[in-house]
Structures are given as structure tokens and as C-alpha cells.
Design an enzyme around this catalytic site. Sequence first.
Site, mmCIF file in Angstrom:
data_model
loop_
_atom_site.group_PDB
_atom_site.id
_atom_site.type_symbol
_atom_site.label_atom_id
_atom_site.label_comp_id
_atom_site.label_asym_id
_atom_site.label_seq_id
_atom_site.Cartn_x
_atom_site.Cartn_y
_atom_site.Cartn_z
ATOM 1 N N THR A 28 7.462 6.027 -7.543
ATOM 2 C CA THR A 28 7.579 7.310 -6.860
ATOM 3 C C THR A 28 8.520 7.173 -5.672
ATOM 4 O OG1 THR A 28 5.319 7.910 -7.488
ATOM 5 C CG2 THR A 28 6.270 9.105 -5.635
ATOM 6 N N ASP A 81 9.969 0.377 -9.085
ATOM 7 C CA ASP A 81 9.560 1.223 -7.966
ATOM 8 C C ASP A 81 10.309 0.807 -6.713
ATOM 9 O OD1 ASP A 81 8.220 3.177 -6.561
ATOM 10 O OD2 ASP A 81 6.219 2.291 -6.793
ATOM 11 N N ASP A 84 8.927 0.869 1.156
ATOM 12 C CA ASP A 84 9.255 1.326 2.507
ATOM 13 C C ASP A 84 9.699 0.162 3.394
ATOM 14 O OD1 ASP A 84 8.456 4.162 2.143
ATOM 15 O OD2 ASP A 84 6.496 3.257 1.780
ATOM 16 N N LYS A 94 4.263 -0.122 0.806
ATOM 17 C CA LYS A 94 4.540 1.046 -0.007
ATOM 18 C C LYS A 94 3.549 2.141 0.343
ATOM 19 C CE LYS A 94 5.177 0.388 -4.356
ATOM 20 N NZ LYS A 94 6.235 1.418 -4.273
ATOM 21 N N GLY A 95 3.857 3.346 -0.085
ATOM 22 C CA GLY A 95 2.920 4.444 0.150
ATOM 23 C C GLY A 95 3.432 5.536 1.053
ATOM 24 N N GLU A 103 0.457 3.410 -7.757
ATOM 25 C CA GLU A 103 1.524 2.407 -7.793
ATOM 26 C C GLU A 103 0.935 1.005 -7.923
ATOM 27 O OE1 GLU A 103 4.834 4.859 -5.127
ATOM 28 O OE2 GLU A 103 3.577 3.344 -4.172
#
Length: 217
Positions: A28, A81, A84, A94-95, A103
Amino acid sequence: MSQDDKKKNVAKAAIAYIEDNIIVGVGTGTTVNFFIEELAKIKSRIDGAVSSSDASERLLRQYDIPVFTLNNDIEVPIYVDGADEATQYRHLIKGGGGALTREKIIAAASKKFVCIIDDSKMVSTLGVFPLPLEVIPMAQNHVSREIIKLGGYPKLRVGFTTDNGNIIMDVHNMKIESPLELEQSLNQIVGVVTNGLFAHRPADILLIASNNGVKKK
């Protein structure tokens, strides 16, 4: 070179890792959106995809790429994927898009995790980017108190609900020296579904786009 240009370049580079006749795990975020565009160009070569978010699933369907779920009893040879933040050890935060739980599930179920980023995401120590936690709503205050004990400053992501119906709390002011230990400690807090540290299951391959091209780590 713009950041979007770098994202496009690293998305294209990830296509080289996609084998024929497989189901591709798809993450995502903005970089992944570029990857989905590239994946659509070779959709006749693949069987379909499994997605980590409703948003990515909608985009896959727009390109007429068949979408599966992990409960279809499928194999996922590769998961692609973004992140960050990332370190040289391929540990990730991530997130930022709020899809960290799904994920993490797909990453765990996949044989190979290819992470695609631009060079602005590379750091020596994780934690400048606030660490997301997916939290059961009724546990918000309890989780906040426990995070403060660990030295972090939790902040509710206002107006955001995950695809799983939960809230996101972003933890600020944590310099993450020991990501493996912290990932485990955060997951032990009752009410935390999962956290955005990908250290126990790091990326297998990290592709990094810069003005000088894409390099692999």
C-alpha cells in the site's frame, strides 16, 4: 530528479523480480501505486495479486488484475511494498498509510519480501518517522499509558479508521536502537493489534532509488 520520478524508477525495477504464473503480494502507498501500474503491463504473465489494503485492491481491479485473499489457500512467492523508513539492515517502519497489520500478514506469508523506496527513506536509526500502532479502540488510553512508560509520545491519528475497523496511534519521540526488542515489547501490550516495526520479518531485498539509479541492498 523528483521524488515521484524516483518512485516510478524503483517500481519499474521491482518488476524484474516478478516470475511468470504467480500470485503477487502487493502493499500500500504511493510507491506501490506506481508498482501496480507497472504490474498491469505484465498482467498476462501473472495469475493475480493479493492486496494489503482496500485501496490497493481497488486499483488492482481497475487494471483488471485478479485479486485473491490469503484464505484462498494460495502461495505468495513475492511481496512488494514500500516503507516509511529503512536501515541498512533492511529493518523498516511501515504503516504511514494505516495498512500495517495486513502488510505484516502478507509479508509473513510470502517467501520473499521486496521493499521499494526512494533514498529519502534511508536512515541510520529508525524513529524519526512516527511509529504507527494499530489499536483496538477501547484500549486507546491503556495503550497510551504503556507507550509513555516506554518513553514514547502516542498521538491518535484523528479521523482515521483502519480497514480492520481499528484506530491508529502514531508514536513520536522514540529513537529505536533495538528494533527487534521493541517490536516484541509493543506487541505484548494488550490492545495493540500490531506495530509498524518490520524487524523480525525484515525485507529480503531493499531497492533504493536515487538520482544515480536504483541500487539493491
